[in-house]
Scaffold this active site. Sequence first.
Site, mmCIF file in Angstrom:
data_model
loop_
_atom_site.group_PDB
_atom_site.id
_atom_site.type_symbol
_atom_site.label_atom_id
_atom_site.label_comp_id
_atom_site.label_asym_id
_atom_site.label_seq_id
_atom_site.Cartn_x
_atom_site.Cartn_y
_atom_site.Cartn_z
ATOM 1 N N LYS A 160 13.929 17.993 -11.512
ATOM 2 C CA LYS A 160 13.038 17.010 -10.883
ATOM 3 C C LYS A 160 13.626 15.616 -11.029
ATOM 4 O O LYS A 160 14.113 15.247 -12.112
ATOM 5 C CB LYS A 160 11.664 17.094 -11.566
ATOM 6 C CG LYS A 160 10.587 16.227 -10.912
ATOM 7 C CD LYS A 160 9.242 16.452 -11.609
ATOM 8 C CE LYS A 160 8.130 15.650 -10.973
ATOM 9 N NZ LYS A 160 6.826 15.908 -11.618
ATOM 10 N N SER B 216 3.293 16.720 -8.566
ATOM 11 C CA SER B 216 4.386 15.858 -8.185
ATOM 12 C C SER B 216 5.731 16.577 -8.207
ATOM 13 O O SER B 216 6.689 16.063 -7.645
ATOM 14 C CB SER B 216 4.441 14.647 -9.111
ATOM 15 O OG SER B 216 4.645 15.068 -10.449
ATOM 16 N N SER C 122 0.942 18.701 -12.192
ATOM 17 C CA SER C 122 2.176 18.590 -11.408
ATOM 18 C C SER C 122 3.134 19.758 -11.529
ATOM 19 O O SER C 122 4.104 19.830 -10.780
ATOM 20 C CB SER C 122 2.915 17.297 -11.767
ATOM 21 O OG SER C 122 2.254 16.187 -11.214
#
Lengths: 441, 441
Positions: free
Chosen positions: B78, B148, B172
């Site tokens: 990420k 996210s 997330s």
Amino acid sequence: MAEPYRLTATDALTLIRENKLTVESYARSLLSRIEARDATVKAWAYLDPDLVLEQARNLDALPVEKRGPLHGLPIGVKDVMYTKDMPTEHNSPLYKDSLVSVDAAPVATLRAAGALIFGKTTTTEFASTTGGPATCNPHDPTRTPGGSSSGSGAAVGDYQVPIALGTQTGGSTIRPGSFNGVYAVKPTWGAVSREGLKVYSLNLDTVGVFGRSVEDLELVLPVLGVSDDEVTAESAFTGVKGAKFGLVKTSVWNNAGQGTIAAMEKAAKLLKGHGAIVEEIQLPAEFDNMPDWHAAILAGDGRTSFLSEYRRDKSKLSEWLVGQVENTEGYTRAQHLTALDGVASLRPRIDEIAGRYAALLTPSVPDEAPVGLQRTGSAVFCSMWTALHTPVVNVPGFQGENGLPIGLTLVARRYRDEHLLAVAREVGKIFNEEGGWKSSL
Amino acid sequence: MAEPYRLTATDALTLIRENKLTVESYARSLLSRIEARDATVKAWAYLDPDLVLEQARNLDALPVEKRGPLHGLPIGVKDVMYTKDMPTEHNSPLYKDSLVSVDAAPVATLRAAGALIFGKTTTTEFASTTGGPATCNPHDPTRTPGGSSSGSGAAVGDYQVPIALGTQTGGSTIRPGSFNGVYAVKPTWGAVSREGLKVYSLNLDTVGVFGRSVEDLELVLPVLGVSDDEVTAESAFTGVKGAKFGLVKTSVWNNAGQGTIAAMEKAAKLLKGHGAIVEEIQLPAEFDNMPDWHAAILAGDGRTSFLSEYRRDKSKLSEWLVGQVENTEGYTRAQHLTALDGVASLRPRIDEIAGRYAALLTPSVPDEAPVGLQRTGSAVFCSMWTALHTPVVNVPGFQGENGLPIGLTLVARRYRDEHLLAVAREVGKIFNEEGGWKSSL
């Protein structure tokens, strides 16, 4: 005018604002002080005079309307925080010459406010061990300046820089504050971002700030985002006279040496002499668990924090850190959780207790800085407050039997940092004038 | 042999160990999958095929005795975690092209174990907002992949990479896990180092891992340092038959849509059908405070975390983040502390409750992924467990009325991560075979 390096941050910034001092001449004065003293004190892990002067000239060239609240303030940064223009080595061979091209959050915030990021100050390995760097105590080079924020405490105590950043996981800000005879504040845990700093303990690590006056700390902390809830006029601190202080010896009082015992007695007497009420407090018995709980949290968190370095090359880690990752002390996860939950349950309780007083007064250290650079001293009186997340300030003013400085710690409840500094300002005046120790540097 | 990109991590690593697959050919297969699908899915914030292949060849050239436990495992990261050889942009114009030359701790740990750090997956701005990146749900490009950790969930769901790292502050990791039909684990808070990651909430942020099988997660988590205390043979999980599950609808159950309601009912029925005991649990009333407390912690922590970006250039922050720093919601420090202390007091209580069961079963999301890329969906069912620091796993297997995947969450008490994965492995088999949803990709 005195040599600029002797100025407090507050006074220097006033002169800069009034065009009576340029940032460059201020920086040059500090650099000359460092040049004269560095061979003895060795406070810096990285210092590039050309970079300092280049930044200083850029700041001088900045139009007045673009200048920030800390315009021209030189700040030393402990070498566990990223600085985009200087290496961050953590006093570890794993990070030799490592240049990370972002600023840690507090560094970025200070830079955006106009601070001159001056250089990197020495630290113990990853701010996690008590084995000292080569840095000496400026008041007596045979003694430790404390740690792990060794260079920050020594540099500020030695007039090499007015403000420096440190960190505290056990006693790494308060202890060098006391040993070097300067003010040092560990704000409420979580009040200042730790992004871009080496992590030792997620639950304990806190950014700290060193300065030679409380006004200087009051200049810097709001810029870093530290702020209290609004208080009513009646509950605001208005002075030592009539204020109530809680004297807390804690369960580790048997570690106090003669210097600290005498300082605590004298402090109580001085505060009373200035019209304060001083009550000795016995904390509830649960607080006696704090040293063990602090140790368990540290062990559990350290096991996580140094895993990546261990896996990359454990031969480059100190034995202590290898032991943390290998959990040689054999702490279970259950013990870790018991400690975390136990400390968490005491945080609202210490808030309630501290809230009854202007501040709590408690030792910073067992005694003056010990001889030798191998060990940076004991965090026994600090670790409890670090784990409780309360703001603490080391207030200098006393001395030990060898004339070295001894400070005491003021404590407030969480997120009463501004209040605590206001108290420290008034208490500090008294300790400084009547405590018996003055810097001879 | 199927196309290598379709393999689970476990199967691929076995083939590599047996010299039936090179890391380079595995990487080429994944790159071809990405090339075929990227125009639709857009899971990557940064991907350099040459760098991937260079790393792959280096791994292939490594003598067998120097190979780590994850030798050749491609992992997406990420884009809020530092990678020393790729930019870290946080989906923020403030960090456009920002190359930070250190690995975040989990990345360094995985790399040291032989993982192939493949590329950076998309995120919402600083993993902190619900405004989506351009990434689409691979099962239906008109829908969000969640956030996210949008790119990590989508890339793993789309067979573009077998494993990806995410983070969770609200939902997330679990939410994109559910929306993309993959397994996703958020380990116990503090079990995996977050050093070198963007900080949103010191008290909530947790590293998460995505995979298409529980075995794959069981491969990666121990390398990251996740481990339980030893358990006695009697208390070890031995299978669904005779195991006890606690069904927890929580105080936010009214957010459950038809898809999740049906999945919860079916799951309970399936577990019972396989000989498990399923009890519905009503959590004590204090747990009803969790959504408010989570919000207060997030607001208080966000105020600290984005200050440096705000001071550097607030015009480059989203309105939401400006509001966090300016505390437009008007949370007091006292409210922040009440929330922190309140949640802390419930952690040992949920441990005690969860400890009575093999796992708790609770929703991951309100329903299947909603249409549109503007919003990444609701974290309403996840935020409680994030704040309680318990490990959670999203187990896919069910579907909504449009045929999109819906997962459910298994919860264990803190530091029972290995146990939880063992439970998820057995439960996952049942949900996968009889839940009704299979990936058509």
